[in-house]
Design a protein around this motif. Structure first.
Motif, mmCIF file in Angstrom:
data_model
loop_
_atom_site.group_PDB
_atom_site.id
_atom_site.type_symbol
_atom_site.label_atom_id
_atom_site.label_comp_id
_atom_site.label_asym_id
_atom_site.label_seq_id
_atom_site.Cartn_x
_atom_site.Cartn_y
_atom_site.Cartn_z
ATOM 1 N N PRO A 74 42.020 -28.644 15.668
ATOM 2 C CA PRO A 74 41.740 -29.192 16.929
ATOM 3 C C PRO A 74 40.672 -30.125 16.927
ATOM 4 C CG PRO A 74 40.763 -26.907 16.358
ATOM 5 C CD PRO A 74 41.851 -27.338 15.285
ATOM 6 N N GLU A 75 41.141 -31.530 17.309
ATOM 7 C CA GLU A 75 40.252 -32.500 17.510
ATOM 8 C C GLU A 75 39.276 -32.125 18.343
ATOM 9 O OE1 GLU A 75 40.611 -37.201 18.640
ATOM 10 O OE2 GLU A 75 42.277 -36.313 17.941
ATOM 11 N N GLU A 76 39.486 -31.479 19.445
ATOM 12 C CA GLU A 76 38.475 -31.258 20.470
ATOM 13 C C GLU A 76 37.287 -30.428 20.064
ATOM 14 O OE1 GLU A 76 41.777 -30.788 20.846
ATOM 15 O OE2 GLU A 76 42.097 -28.784 21.791
ATOM 16 N N LEU A 77 37.380 -29.627 18.867
ATOM 17 C CA LEU A 77 36.360 -29.083 18.330
ATOM 18 C C LEU A 77 35.858 -29.879 17.393
ATOM 19 C CD1 LEU A 77 37.894 -25.444 17.964
ATOM 20 C CD2 LEU A 77 36.591 -26.448 19.758
ATOM 21 N N ARG A 78 36.440 -30.640 16.467
ATOM 22 C CA ARG A 78 36.027 -31.437 15.443
ATOM 23 C C ARG A 78 34.999 -32.346 15.484
ATOM 24 N NH1 ARG A 78 40.719 -32.542 13.331
ATOM 25 N NH2 ARG A 78 40.981 -34.767 14.092
ATOM 26 N N VAL A 79 35.217 -32.956 17.124
ATOM 27 C CA VAL A 79 34.182 -33.858 17.556
ATOM 28 C C VAL A 79 32.826 -33.542 17.581
ATOM 29 C CG1 VAL A 79 36.250 -35.423 18.773
ATOM 30 C CG2 VAL A 79 34.788 -33.617 19.949
ATOM 31 N N HIS A 80 32.557 -32.241 17.501
ATOM 32 C CA HIS A 80 31.187 -31.810 17.724
ATOM 33 C C HIS A 80 30.468 -31.877 16.554
ATOM 34 C CE1 HIS A 80 31.532 -30.186 21.882
ATOM 35 N NE2 HIS A 80 32.897 -29.987 21.447
ATOM 36 N N PHE A 81 31.217 -31.856 15.388
ATOM 37 C CA PHE A 81 30.476 -32.139 14.015
ATOM 38 C C PHE A 81 29.670 -33.366 14.037
ATOM 39 C CE2 PHE A 81 29.990 -33.687 9.658
ATOM 40 C CZ PHE A 81 29.497 -32.509 9.181
ATOM 41 N N GLY A 82 28.499 -33.398 13.270
ATOM 42 C CA GLY A 82 27.682 -34.708 12.968
ATOM 43 C C GLY A 82 26.550 -34.804 14.216
ATOM 44 N N ARG A 83 26.510 -34.089 15.247
ATOM 45 C CA ARG A 83 25.563 -34.150 16.207
ATOM 46 C C ARG A 83 24.006 -33.958 15.636
ATOM 47 N NH1 ARG A 83 28.189 -31.968 21.851
ATOM 48 N NH2 ARG A 83 29.953 -33.303 21.745
ATOM 49 N N ASP A 84 22.974 -34.681 16.413
ATOM 50 C CA ASP A 84 21.493 -34.269 15.812
ATOM 51 C C ASP A 84 21.197 -33.352 16.886
ATOM 52 O OD1 ASP A 84 21.766 -36.334 13.845
ATOM 53 O OD2 ASP A 84 21.246 -37.692 15.379
ATOM 54 N N PRO A 85 20.162 -32.600 16.424
ATOM 55 C CA PRO A 85 19.215 -31.794 17.230
ATOM 56 C C PRO A 85 19.021 -32.242 18.633
ATOM 57 C CG PRO A 85 18.384 -31.627 15.111
ATOM 58 C CD PRO A 85 19.406 -32.754 15.204
ATOM 59 N N GLY A 86 19.254 -31.842 19.585
ATOM 60 C CA GLY A 86 19.147 -32.312 21.069
ATOM 61 C C GLY A 86 20.425 -32.585 21.709
ATOM 62 N N ASP A 87 21.373 -32.591 21.048
ATOM 63 C CA ASP A 87 22.737 -32.935 21.322
ATOM 64 C C ASP A 87 23.672 -31.763 21.001
ATOM 65 O OD1 ASP A 87 25.088 -34.209 22.427
ATOM 66 O OD2 ASP A 87 25.432 -35.567 20.548
ATOM 67 N N TRP A 88 23.061 -30.762 21.726
ATOM 68 C CA TRP A 88 23.519 -29.324 21.408
ATOM 69 C C TRP A 88 24.961 -29.062 22.073
ATOM 70 C CZ3 TRP A 88 20.193 -27.866 18.177
ATOM 71 C CH2 TRP A 88 18.943 -27.988 18.354
ATOM 72 N N THR A 89 25.577 -28.331 21.472
ATOM 73 C CA THR A 89 27.173 -27.780 22.042
ATOM 74 C C THR A 89 26.781 -26.318 22.515
ATOM 75 O OG1 THR A 89 28.356 -29.150 20.280
ATOM 76 C CG2 THR A 89 29.226 -27.281 21.356
ATOM 77 N N THR A 90 27.411 -26.138 23.642
ATOM 78 C CA THR A 90 27.221 -24.820 24.324
ATOM 79 C C THR A 90 28.590 -23.925 24.023
ATOM 80 O OG1 THR A 90 25.884 -25.641 25.998
ATOM 81 C CG2 THR A 90 27.064 -23.549 26.367
#
Length: 186
Positions: free
Chosen positions: A65-81
């Motif tokens: 699922p690309e819509e989940l994979r795009v959350h990888f690599g974010r920095d602190p502060g750019d949180w995923t809920t």
């Protein structure tokens, strides 16, 4: 005391509903750091609880699922809920047989549980592929979890909020006086 069994779960990653490809979810293990306490002249050593250990959540999903994979690599502060929903069945509700009354069929009571998490996707491990088939599930690991809020049947069971230094257990704010004395939230 009720006896509850889990009868299904689902989770959202921000606005993505994963019910069609979720395979499994492992919610964070709740664990305290322990520090040794040795008293001068004492025969005994004991450990006392310190902070809550860092939380980790893992999921297995079918497909890529690309819509989940795009959350990888974010920095602190750019949180995923993340929101994990469960349907719990109260198989022996307290009101099913009050004070020895004759039993009559009582439908099992459904209870909702929601666990909110806010963190970072730190590992995305695709499934291996053999021929035309995936040989497992895609594995996701969420860490740097700054919010854990567990609500059962509308009641806060636990809330760990790192940003606001808030620890709530069974509806009681254990950090209110601490934060007031140290002027943390105001």
């Amino acid at each position: 005391m009720s006896k509850r069994q889990l009868f299904g779960g689902n989770w959202y990653c921000d606005n993505t509903n994963t019910w069609q490809y979720i395979d499994e979810t492992t919610l964070p293990t709740l664990e305290r750091d322990m520090v040794p306490l040795v008293m001068g002249g004492a025969f005994f050593e004991l450990e006392t609880p310190a902070g809550i250990k860092a939380l980790t959540c893992e999921q297995g999903v079918n497909g890529e699922p690309e819509e989940l994979r795009v959350h990888f690599g974010r920095d602190p502060g750019d949180w995923t809920t993340l929101r994990h929903y469960q349907r719990l069945i109260d198989i022996f509700p307290a009101d099913a047989n009050p004070a020895g009354q004759p039993t009559t069929p009582t439908p099992a009571k459904s209870i909702g549980r929601i666990v909110f998490l806010k963190g970072l996707l730190t590992s995305y491990q695709p499934s291996a592929v053999k021929g035309l088939k995936a040989t497992g599930t895609t594995r996701l690991r969420w860490q740097s979890i700054v919010l854990y809020h567990d609500i059962v049947d509308g009641r806060t069971v636990h809330k760990f909020d790192a940003q606001n230094n808030t620890l709530i257990i069974n509806g009681v704010n254990y950090t209110a006086e601490h934060n007031r004395l140290l002027a943390i939230n105001g």
